[in-house]
Each structure stands twice: as structure tokens, then as C-alpha cells.
Design a protein around this motif. Structure first.
Motif, short mmCIF file in Angstrom:
data_model
loop_
_atom_site.label_atom_id
_atom_site.label_comp_id
_atom_site.label_asym_id
_atom_site.label_seq_id
_atom_site.Cartn_x
_atom_site.Cartn_y
_atom_site.Cartn_z
N GLY A 190 -90.42 26.12 56.50
CA GLY A 190 -90.08 24.98 56.59
C GLY A 190 -89.21 23.92 56.32
N VAL A 191 -88.84 22.34 56.15
CA VAL A 191 -88.23 22.10 55.75
C VAL A 191 -88.78 20.72 55.08
N LEU A 192 -88.53 20.45 54.08
CA LEU A 192 -89.40 19.00 52.99
C LEU A 192 -87.95 18.28 53.34
N ILE A 193 -88.19 16.71 53.74
CA ILE A 193 -86.90 15.91 53.82
C ILE A 193 -87.55 14.44 53.76
N PHE A 194 -86.63 13.76 52.30
CA PHE A 194 -87.01 13.06 51.93
C PHE A 194 -85.36 11.97 52.17
N THR A 195 -86.66 10.42 52.53
CA THR A 195 -85.24 9.44 52.06
C THR A 195 -85.27 8.20 51.46
N ARG A 196 -83.83 7.97 51.40
CA ARG A 196 -84.23 6.62 50.43
C ARG A 196 -82.77 5.79 51.25
N ASP A 197 -83.85 4.56 51.14
CA ASP A 197 -82.48 3.27 51.90
C ASP A 197 -82.25 3.39 50.97
N VAL A 198 -80.38 2.90 51.40
CA VAL A 198 -79.18 2.19 50.80
C VAL A 198 -79.23 0.99 50.83
N ASN A 199 -79.92 0.26 50.38
CA ASN A 199 -79.75 -1.17 50.28
C ASN A 199 -79.77 -1.95 49.52
N GLU A 200 -79.71 -3.31 48.76
CA GLU A 200 -79.26 -4.07 48.25
C GLU A 200 -79.75 -3.71 46.57
N LYS A 201 -80.90 -3.08 46.56
CA LYS A 201 -81.61 -2.84 45.92
C LYS A 201 -81.01 -1.58 45.42
N PHE A 202 -80.91 -0.92 45.68
CA PHE A 202 -79.83 0.59 45.38
C PHE A 202 -78.45 0.63 45.09
N LEU A 203 -77.99 -0.39 45.68
CA LEU A 203 -76.45 -0.64 44.97
C LEU A 203 -77.00 -1.18 44.13
N GLU A 204 -77.92 -2.19 43.61
CA GLU A 204 -77.45 -2.98 41.85
C GLU A 204 -78.22 -2.02 40.88
N THR A 205 -78.74 -0.38 41.74
CA THR A 205 -78.64 0.26 40.54
C THR A 205 -77.47 1.19 40.12
N VAL A 206 -76.39 0.97 41.18
CA VAL A 206 -75.79 1.25 40.59
C VAL A 206 -74.48 0.79 39.89
N GLN A 207 -74.94 -0.71 39.81
CA GLN A 207 -74.23 -2.17 39.73
C GLN A 207 -74.50 -2.20 38.08
N GLU A 208 -75.56 -1.37 37.91
CA GLU A 208 -76.26 -1.59 36.41
C GLU A 208 -75.55 -0.48 35.87
N VAL A 209 -75.18 0.21 36.28
CA VAL A 209 -74.39 1.48 35.23
C VAL A 209 -73.54 1.04 35.28
N ASN A 210 -71.70 0.28 36.81
CA ASN A 210 -70.40 0.86 36.68
C ASN A 210 -70.18 -0.45 36.48
N LYS A 211 -71.10 -1.92 36.18
CA LYS A 211 -71.11 -3.06 36.24
C LYS A 211 -69.67 -3.58 37.04
N THR A 212 -69.88 -3.44 38.22
CA THR A 212 -69.03 -3.44 39.51
C THR A 212 -69.65 -3.84 40.36
N ASP A 213 -69.46 -4.69 41.35
CA ASP A 213 -70.38 -4.97 42.13
C ASP A 213 -69.94 -3.56 43.67
N VAL A 214 -71.08 -3.30 44.05
CA VAL A 214 -70.56 -1.94 45.33
C VAL A 214 -70.55 -2.55 46.39
N THR A 215 -69.41 -2.43 47.69
CA THR A 215 -70.41 -2.93 49.39
C THR A 215 -70.26 -1.69 49.56
N VAL A 216 -71.24 -1.68 50.50
CA VAL A 216 -71.23 -0.27 51.74
C VAL A 216 -70.70 -0.60 53.46
N TYR A 217 -70.30 -0.24 53.52
CA TYR A 217 -70.25 -0.85 55.38
C TYR A 217 -70.73 1.18 56.20
N ASP A 218 -70.87 0.70 57.06
CA ASP A 218 -71.90 2.03 57.54
C ASP A 218 -71.14 2.38 59.02
#
Length: 680
Positions: A190-218
Motif C-alpha cells: 500500500g501507499v500512504l499519502i500526506f499533503t500540505r497546503d502551500v499557502n501564505e502560512k507555508f510561505l511565511e515559514t520560508v520567509q522566516e528562514v530566508n528573511k525575504t518575501d516569497v511568491t509562488v505561482y502554479d
């Protein structure tokens, strides 16, 4: 401001004793110095500013690429954490057995409850190796069931796979892990599938580390930590990123500082580009450097202006003021004032040893020389005027004596002229008689020649008349033959009409036969259809023949009328030729009579020519004697005329000398008047 008139009549505008200078030498020197300083410094400043701006842009671009790389690494780090969570639950023997037994209740209690513990998860799926969902739990519907078989197939022989997928709720980070025992030795079922939203909260986590604004366009939606991000430009930037193999770096300068946006391709779990990941930073370093540079440039500009002002004041005191004083004195001298003034005393007291001092000394010397020259010209012009007037009076007396001599010579010349005229009249009469005799002789000779030419022309005319009679006879015979041929043509036209009548009769019969054939073919029914067509074509041919014969009849009638016209014309021509032949024969008889009369006239003209020759000889003898007297009178007239001409030339010369003396006196008075304008 005043207007001063110079001695030559021109005017110069002066102000406070100085001529107005359109361009100041101080301004020129100052402009030259400032240009020498400011232009190179400005060029160096612009070059330094441009190079600094370029360097700052390069640094910010490299920094942007570095931030973008760090954002990718942060995405990978978050994906690794998510994969670790999924792997912890997938490598569990009880989960392996529950899938094998189909115990969904256990799976829901043990596996799906993870979503309640790890709050960042958006969904948890349990599926078999074909991608069919065995159990799932979602905070909100994602509808990823249809993509699970493709994602499981994308895993291949790998035990886990992490990546990005698009869902109805937006971009999701997905990790898949195959279910086995703790040691990983059991065959995955079998296979376990976990998902996580790539939303503003997700990008804020990246921003806290990089100290820069992050933008994602899908490719459909934009998620950014920058609240003021312009989402309308996302699609165009996505196309640029997709078309380029390297990250796109856009650097702009604003009041906030150097703004750098870096974007790179965003790849989904299937390895396909779906949009871009971008970072945006604002640096104050470039703005601070630019402000310092501009402040330094402003200070340098102020210093240059101060230096220029000091130089302007220095040059004005040392150059412009003396030059303006010298210009005012030159204007005064140009107006005719050669006296010493206060300005002249100041110039004379100058101790300068430079070029301006040399110009000043040269001006003072020129002023003194002009004063001496004007005084000498004034005195010399007075003496010249007096002497010129005395010389003009003497020349007027000499001219009166010469005019009396010329009048006496004119009287002598008039007497000789009258004598010469009388002799000339006699010679003229003799010349006239001689010319008349020559004219009579010439006319007689011309008349003899003309009579001979008339005789020859009359003979030629008689020959031409004989030839004309023969030609008219030939033309008359030819016209008779032509008339006979035309009558024969009329006979042929009548034969053609007879043949056309026969053709019309045949055509009419052919038409009747075609009509009968059509009737018979109609009676024959189906078997006679072919004969109907043939009969129709024969009928058409008959009609065409009838029309053609009618046209031929019209043409033949026209030919007959033309033949009759030709016959009439030929008969008229023959009658006119007969009348012309009779007239030409009468002309030949007249030429014979003319030849007889010309012979008689030729004899009389010869007698007149002989008498005219005798008269011409007598007249020439008398003319020679008169011409001898005329030549003697002519020599006397020439001598008197030479004497008169010489006297007149001498009178003219004396008159010219008198006029030149008066003009010289007038010029001397004008020169004396001009010299008097100078104030000395």
C-alpha cells in the motif's frame, strides 16, 4: 546710455563712457575654466555613478539568485520533514497487516488520526499499489483521488516520492511512502499519502528562514508573503521563466531602495513546469551609497561655483574693468575727441606690464599720433585749397585764348568746305551720268541675255507641249480600255446574281426536304429520332445558306452600282482629255509665234547696247578731270580739320585742368572741414 556719432558718420551706443560689449572676455575665460574643471569631473562622476549602479545591480542580482536557491532548499527541507512523517507511519508492520486484511477501521484509527496530531497536514490518504483509495481524511475536499494512480505510477521502484501538485484548493506539497514493516523487508502492499497546503502560512515559514518575501505561482493562482504583489504580472513572468533556462532577475530602483525580484521554474511531482517560485528583496545599501554620492557631488558643485565666483571677481578686476575703460576711450577717440580726459590720465598712469598694458600704451601712442596727424592735415588742406583756386583762374584765361584761335580755324574750314561741296556736286553729276550709262549698258546686256533665255524657254515649252499631247493620247486610250474591263466586270456580276438565284432555289428546296424529313421522322417515333436531328441540322444549314445568298446579292448590287459610277467617271475623263489635247495644241501654236517676236526684239536691244557704250566712254573722261580738282580740295579740308581738331583738344585739356583744380580745391576744403571735427 547715449549714441555717439563717429567722424565717418556711423554711430556707437555707449553707456557711462564705455562701449557696450556683447561678450565679456571675463565670461569667456570663466566659462573655459569651469568647462575645463566641470566637464571632466562630470564625466568622471557619471562614469563612477554608472559603474557603481552596475556593480550594485550585479550584487543584488547575485543576492537574489542566492535567496531563490535558499527558498528552493527550504521547500526541499519542508518536503523532507513531510516525507519523514509519512515514512514513520508507512514503515509499520501493523499498518502493513491491516492493509493486507483490508481492515479500514484500524487504518482510520491509527493512520488517519495523524492529521489531528500534525496540524500542518491538509489530508491523509491510504491507497493500494494501483492508487485506489482505501481510506482518507481531509480538512477540505482536495479531489486528488483521480491523480493518485498517476502519482503511484510515478514512484516506480522508489519507496517514497515528494513533490507539488495542483488541487481544487490550490497548490499542495505531497509525499508518498510505500507501506512495509519496520525493517523495510516486507513486500509493500500500500501507499500512504500526506499533503500540505502551500499557502501564505507555508510561505511565511520560508520567509522566516530566508528573511525575504516569497511568491509562488502554479499557473492559475498566486500565493505571496508580499501583500502588495502585483498579481497581474504573474502570467507574463511565468512565460519568461518558462522560456529561459536561467533564473530571471528583475532589479529596479525606488525610494525604498534597490528592489530585486528573482524567479525560477516551479516543477510538479511529475517533473513538469507549472509556474514559478520567486523571491523579492529590498536593499538600502545602494540607496545609501547613491545618497552619499549625490551629496558629495552637490558639495563639489557648490565649491566649484564658489571658486568660479572668486575667479570671476578676480578676472573682472584684472581684465574686464581695464578693457572696458580702454573701450570707452576708444569710442571717445572714434567720435573725434582727441583731447586728454580723466580716462586717458588713468590709462597713462597704469603700471601694468602684461598684454593689457601693451594695448594701453599702443592706444595712447595712437591717440597722440592721430592728434598730430589731424593738426597737419588741417593746415595742409588750407594751403592746398588756396593754391588750387589760383591755378584754376589761370587755366580759365588760357582756355579763352584757345577758344578764339579755334573760332578762326572754324571760319577757314567753312570756306574750304563750301568749295569742296561745289566740286563734289560736279563730280556727283558726272558720276551719275557715268552710272546711268553703265546702267543702260548693263540693262541692254541683261536684256540680250534675257531674250536668249526666253527663246530657249519657249523652245523647251514647245517640246513639253508635244510631250503633253502624246501623254494625253495614251491616257485617253487607257481610259477606254479600263471602261471596257469595267463593263466586263458588270457582266460577271450579273452572272453571279443568276448563280445566287439558283443557290436560293436549292436552299428553299433543301428547307422543304428538311421539313418533310422531320415530319416523317416524327411519324417513325422512337426509330426516327436520329433523323429528326439530321433534318433539324439540314434546316439550319438551309437557313444559313439563304442568309448568305442574300448578303451576296447585296454585295453584288453594290458592285454593279460602283461599276456604273466608274463607267461614268471614265467617260467624263476621256472627254476632258480630248478638250485638254486641243488646248495644248493651241499653246504649241502660240509658242511658235512667241519665238518669232523674241528674235526681232533681240536685234533692237543689241543696237541700244552699242550706243550706251559710246556715251559711257565720253562721261568717264570728264569725270577724271573733275576728280583731280576734288582731290586738291579734299587735301585742303583735311589740313584745316587737323588744325581745328588740335585746337579743340587743347581747349578740352585746359577745361579739364580747370575742373580738376576746382575739384581739388573742394576736396581740400572738405578735408579741412573733416580735420576741424577733431578736438585737439
Amino acid at each position: 546710455m547715449a549714441c555717439v556719432e563717429l567722424i565717418d558718420g556711423t554711430k556707437v551706443v555707449v553707456q557711462k563712457g564705455r562701449t557696450i560689449m556683447r561678450q565679456s572676455i571675463t565670461a569667456k575665460i570663466l566659462v573655459t575654466i569651469l568647462s575645463t574643471l566641470i566637464v571632466p569631473l562630470s564625466i568622471a562622476g557619471f562614469w563612477f555613478y554608472y559603474d557603481l549602479q552596475k556593480s550594485l545591480t550585479t550584487i543584488e542580482a547575485e543576492r537574489g539568485v542566492s535567496n531563490l536557491k535558499a527558498a528552493h532548499e527550504m521547500f526541499d527541507f519542508v518536503g523532507t520533514q513531510l516525507a519523514s512523517t509519512a515514512k514513520t507511519n508507512a514503515y509499520w508492520a501493523e499498518h502493513h497487516e491491516a492493509i493486507a486484511k483490508g481492515d479500514t477501521d484500524f487504518l482510520e484509527d491509527s493512520v488517519l488520526s495523524v492529521i489531528d496530531v500534525v496540524v500542518s497536514l491538509s489530508s491523509v490518504y491510504v491507497a493500494d499499489l494501483d492508487g485506489d483509495v482505501l481510506a482518507k481524511r481531509e480538512h477540505q475536499p482536495l479531489n486528488l483521488d483521480g491523480q493518485l494512480p498517476q502519482m503511484v505510477d510515478q514512484m516506480g521502484n522508489e519507496m517514497s516520492l515528494t513533490g507539488l501538485v495542483r488541487s481544487e484548493r490550490g497548490l499542495q506539497m505531497v509525499t508518498l511512502s510505500k507501506v512495509t514493516n519496520e525493517e523495510g523487508t516486507a513486500q509493500p502492499n500500500g501507499v500512504l499519502i500526506f499533503t500540505r497546503d502551500v499557502n501564505e502560512k507555508f510561505l511565511e515559514t520560508v520567509q522566516e528562514v530566508n528573511k525575504t518575501d516569497v511568491t509562488v505561482y502554479d499557473g492559475e493562482q498566486v500565493v505571496s508573503t508580499n501583500k502588495s504583489y502585483d498579481q497581474s504580472k504573474a502570467a507574463a513572468l511565468g512565460l519568461q521563466v518558462k522560456a529561459s533556462a536561467e533564473p530571471q532577475v528583475l532589479s529596479t530602483t525606488s525610494n525604498a531602495g534597490q528592489q530585486t525580484e528573482s524567479a525560477d521554474t516551479l516543477v510538479d511531482i511529475y517533473g513538469q513546469p507549472i509556474g514559478f517560485l520567486a523571491t523579492e528583496t529590498v536593499s538600502q545599501t545602494g540607496a545609501q551609497l547613491r545618497e552619499k554620492l549625490l551629496f558629495t557631488a552637490a558639495v563639489a558643485g557648490v565649491l566649484l561655483l564658489l571658486i568660479g565666483g572668486l575667479l570671476a571677481a578676480l578676472f573682472y578686476n584684472s581684465l574686464s574693468r581695464p578693457l572696458r575703460r580702454l573701450g570707452g576711450e576708444m569710442a571717445r577717440v572714434a567720435s573725434g575727441d582727441l583731447t586728454d580726459s580723466k580716462g586717458t590720465e588713468l590709462l597713462a598712469g597704469s603700471k601694468r606690464q602684461d598684454e593689457i598694458g601693451e594695448i594701453t600704451q599702443a592706444f595712447l601712442a595712437m591717440n597722440e599720433g592721430l592728434r598730430t596727424l589731424a593738426k597737419g592735415v588741417h593746415e595742409g588742406s588750407y594751403h592746398l585749397s588756396e593754391n588750387s583756386r589760383e591755378f584754376a583762374a589761370s587755366t580759365e584765361e588760357a582756355r579763352g585764348s584757345l577758344q578764339m584761335i579755334a573760332a578762326s580755324a572754324e571760319d577757314i574750314r567753312s570756306l574750304v568746305d563750301r568749295t569742296f561741296e561745289r566740286v563734289g556736286e560736279a563730280a556727283g553729276h558726272l558720276d551719275t551720268l557715268s552710272e546711268q550709262a553703265q546702267t543702260i549698258s548693263g540693262h541692254a546686256e541683261a536684256a540680250v541675255q534675257a531674250a536668249g533665255q526666253m527663246k530657249a524657254a519657249a523652245g523647251d515649252g514647245q517640246l513639253q507641249v508635244d510631250r503633253s499631247i502624246g501623254t494625253m493620247q495614251v491616257i485617253s486610250q487607257s481610259s477606254q480600255e479600263s471602261e471596257q474591263k469595267v463593263l466586263a466586270l458588270q457582266t460577271v456580276a450579273e452572272e453571279i446574281i443568276a448563280m445566287v438565284d439558283q443557290i436560293k432555289a436549292i436552299s428553299k428546296q433543301t428547307g422543304m426536304l428538311a421539313l418533310n424529313a422531320s415530319i416523317e421522322a416524327a411519324r417513325a417515333g422512337e426509330h426516327g429520332r436520329g433523323f429528326v436531328i439530321v433534318a433539324s441540322e439540314v434546316g439550319k444549314l438551309s437557313d444559313q445558306t439563304r442568309l448568305t445568298t442574300e448578303e451576296i446579292e447585296v454585295l453584288v448590287e453594290r458592285i454593279k452600282h460602283s461599276v456604273l459610277d466608274v463607267c461614268e467617271t471614265t467617260g467624263l475623263l476621256r472627254h476632258r482629255l480630248e478638250d485638254g489635247a486641243e488646248a495644248v495644241q493651241a499653246t504649241g501654236s502660240a509658242f511658235v509665234e512667241i519665238l518669232r517676236h523674241i528674235g526681232a526684239v533681240e536685234g533692237q536691244i543689241s543696237q541700244i547696247r552699242r550706243e550706251a557704250g559710246k556715251q559711257e566712254a565720253i562721261t568717264e573722261t570728264g569725270a577724271e578731270a573733275v576728280f583731280g580738282v576734288k582731290e586738291m580740295a579734299s587735301e585742303m579740308v583735311a589740313s584745316v580739320e587737323e588744325t581745328t581738331a588740335a585746337t579743340e583738344e587743347m581747349v578740352a585739356m585746359v577745361h579739364t585742368i580747370a575742373e580738376n583744380s576746382n575739384s581739388l580745391a573742394n576736396l581740400a576744403e572738405e578735408l579741412q572741414e573733416d580735420a576741424g571735427k577733431f578736438k585737439m
